[in-house]
Design a protein around this motif. Structure first.
Motif, PDB file in Angstrom:
ATOM      1  N   SER A 175       0.809  -1.214   0.000  1.00 45.48           N
ATOM      2  CA  SER A 175       0.000   0.000   0.000  1.00 45.48           C
ATOM      3  C   SER A 175       0.842   1.264   0.000  1.00 45.48           C
ATOM      4  O   SER A 175       0.318   2.366   0.127  1.00 45.48           O
ATOM      5  CB  SER A 175      -0.956   0.016   1.207  1.00 45.48           C
ATOM      6  OG  SER A 175      -0.240  -0.009   2.422  1.00 45.48           O
ATOM      7  N   SER A 176       2.157   1.102  -0.159  1.00 50.78           N
ATOM      8  CA  SER A 176       3.033   2.267  -0.258  1.00 50.78           C
ATOM      9  C   SER A 176       2.873   2.905  -1.630  1.00 50.78           C
ATOM     10  O   SER A 176       2.615   2.232  -2.614  1.00 50.78           O
ATOM     11  CB  SER A 176       4.486   1.847  -0.045  1.00 50.78           C
ATOM     12  OG  SER A 176       5.366   2.884  -0.399  1.00 50.78           O
ATOM     13  N   GLU A 177       3.044   4.210  -1.682  1.00 52.46           N
ATOM     14  CA  GLU A 177       2.898   4.915  -2.947  1.00 52.46           C
ATOM     15  C   GLU A 177       4.172   5.609  -3.400  1.00 52.46           C
ATOM     16  O   GLU A 177       4.159   6.294  -4.420  1.00 52.46           O
ATOM     17  CB  GLU A 177       1.744   5.912  -2.856  1.00 52.46           C
ATOM     18  CG  GLU A 177       0.420   5.220  -2.610  1.00 52.46           C
ATOM     19  CD  GLU A 177      -0.779   6.074  -2.947  1.00 52.46           C
ATOM     20  OE1 GLU A 177      -0.595   7.167  -3.490  1.00 52.46           O
ATOM     21  OE2 GLU A 177      -1.897   5.637  -2.658  1.00 52.46           O
ATOM     22  N   ILE A 178       5.265   5.461  -2.676  1.00 54.89           N
ATOM     23  CA  ILE A 178       6.519   6.043  -3.149  1.00 54.89           C
ATOM     24  C   ILE A 178       7.519   4.965  -3.544  1.00 54.89           C
ATOM     25  O   ILE A 178       8.674   5.250  -3.808  1.00 54.89           O
ATOM     26  CB  ILE A 178       7.148   7.013  -2.118  1.00 54.89           C
ATOM     27  CG1 ILE A 178       7.532   6.299  -0.831  1.00 54.89           C
ATOM     28  CG2 ILE A 178       6.202   8.161  -1.824  1.00 54.89           C
ATOM     29  CD1 ILE A 178       8.286   7.186   0.140  1.00 54.89           C
ATOM     30  N   GLY A 179       7.086   3.705  -3.586  1.00 53.72           N
ATOM     31  CA  GLY A 179       7.907   2.630  -4.103  1.00 53.72           C
ATOM     32  C   GLY A 179       9.035   2.213  -3.198  1.00 53.72           C
ATOM     33  O   GLY A 179      10.110   1.846  -3.690  1.00 53.72           O
TER      34      GLY A 179
END
Length: 378
Positions: A175-179
């Motif tokens: 669910s991370s969005e900055i990889g």
């Protein structure tokens, strides 16, 4: 949102469980708070050791904070959030160390339900950096995070930076969005903690502890009720008032970054009615339809809770001391209930820290499970 990036640097020393004191302050009825129930915008997304490591957490505005170091900055008060994955530090709060690396990546972290009632939005602009990050002496030597950039809110209802100094997500990288790899997963991957699990022990008096790397059986009574997770930290359970089941096999996200308990409007109406709580359906900024309950402040219900059949049928109720979301400002002695109805999805509940108070909650990556027990309050 950005994501945190995992690095392969290994620490030579492994420790057992860390105890981190947590801190909280009560929220005033007219105060806007940052309630991070990310699921509205995100994809819904093994051992016991003799020695323990813990750190205090504190409560403010319905959210719990720990004291972190990022780069050369120390004593950063960052929100402990099991409902998201990324770490972000507010403008002026990040002090780069000599190891700081600009990843030349930018974007916007988008959050929903940023108000205590479950409404509101946040757009957090960031640049991505890598630097060391630590909690209670446990260090991720190369942690990728979002450095929040100061921006002008597009309207009065949009938040553009986090409360206190920032946020640390304790979910997994899916669910991370900055990889990047989340902070706690980074500790696990680098062998910094003895087991890839942590516990939250929130008392009803505004004090709490986070346990890192183990489970601390001295903090709770009896044994843990355990339940399998479909994804961190989502499980299945029943909702009940007393011995009456209101809804079975609900999808439940355990989110310490949400101050209240949010469920489908039809089920929340049924629950509040069964509990003898008056409710109304209203439209609020940042929401469509919201169901909110009101009760006499000196008579909080103590029989509303959840059971996890994959563990056992024991119901774990919301503590009376934690049932109040806010006290009505007109002085009539009524309080707003912590259970709110908002339709984020069919049979989907976001269970926040008001339910967690008075309980030990074990988040176990190693066994893909969560565990619950009644907290020792003394």
């Amino acid at each position: 949102m950005d994501r945190l990036f995992a690095f392969s640097t290994l620490l030579s020393v492994s420790v057992s469980a860390i105890h981190v004191p947590l801190y909280q302050h009560s929220v005033s009825p007219d105060r806007s708070s940052f309630d991070v129930a990310k699921s509205a915008l995100h994809a819904v997304s093994k051992h016991t050791f003799a020695s323990k490591t813990s750190t205090p957490d504190t409560l403010d505005g319905g959210f719990w904070y720990g004291s972190f170091a990022v780069g050369s900055g120390t004593n950063l008060s960052l929100l402990i959030d099991t409902g998201s994955s990324d770490t972000a530090v507010n403008p002026t709060k990040y002090k780069p160390s000599q190891k700081s690396v600009n990843r030349h990546q930018s974007g916007t972290l988008r959050y929903g339900t940023t108000e205590p009632n479950g409404c509101g939005n946040a757009d957090i602009a960031y640049n991505v950096y890598t630097d060391s990050a630590s909690l209670a002496g446990l260090t991720a030597p190369a942690q990728t995070f979002g450095w929040v950039q100061k921006t002008t809110p597009p309207d009065n209802d949009t938040i553009t930076q986090f409360p206190h100094d920032g946020i640390v997500g304790f979910s997994d990288e899916s669910s991370s969005e900055i990889g990047a790899t989340p902070f706690f997963s980074n500790l696990c991957n680098n062998g910094v903690v003895a087991a890839c699990r942590f516990g939250l022990a929130f008392k009803t008096d505004g004090t709490g502890t986070q346990v890192l790397g183990s489970v601390d059986t001295t903090l709770f009574s009896g044994s843990l009720t355990t339940a399998r997770i479909s994804s961190p930290w989502t499980t299945s359970g029943d909702v009940a008032v007393g011995n009456t089941v209101i809804a079975r096999q609900q999808t439940i996200l355990l989110d310490s970054g949400t101050s209240n308990v949010i469920g489908p409007t039809a089920q929340v109406k049924k629950l509040l009615q069964k509990a003898g709580i008056k409710y109304q359906t209203i439209d609020l900024p940042g929401c469509a339809t919201v169901v909110m309950g009101s009760y006499r402040c000196n008579q909080p219900p103590t029989n509303i809770g959840f059971a996890f059949p994959s563990g056992n049928a024991r119901y774990l109720n919301i503590e009376g001391a934690a049932f109040q979301e806010a006290q009505d400002s007109n002085g009539d002695g009524n309080c707003t209930a912590t259970v709110t109805g908002i339709d984020f999805g069919t049979n989907f509940w976001i269970v926040g820290q008001s339910w967690m108070q008075g309980k030990y909650v074990d988040f176990n990556f190693d066994s893909n499970s969560v565990g619950f027990a009644t907290l020792n309050q003394k």
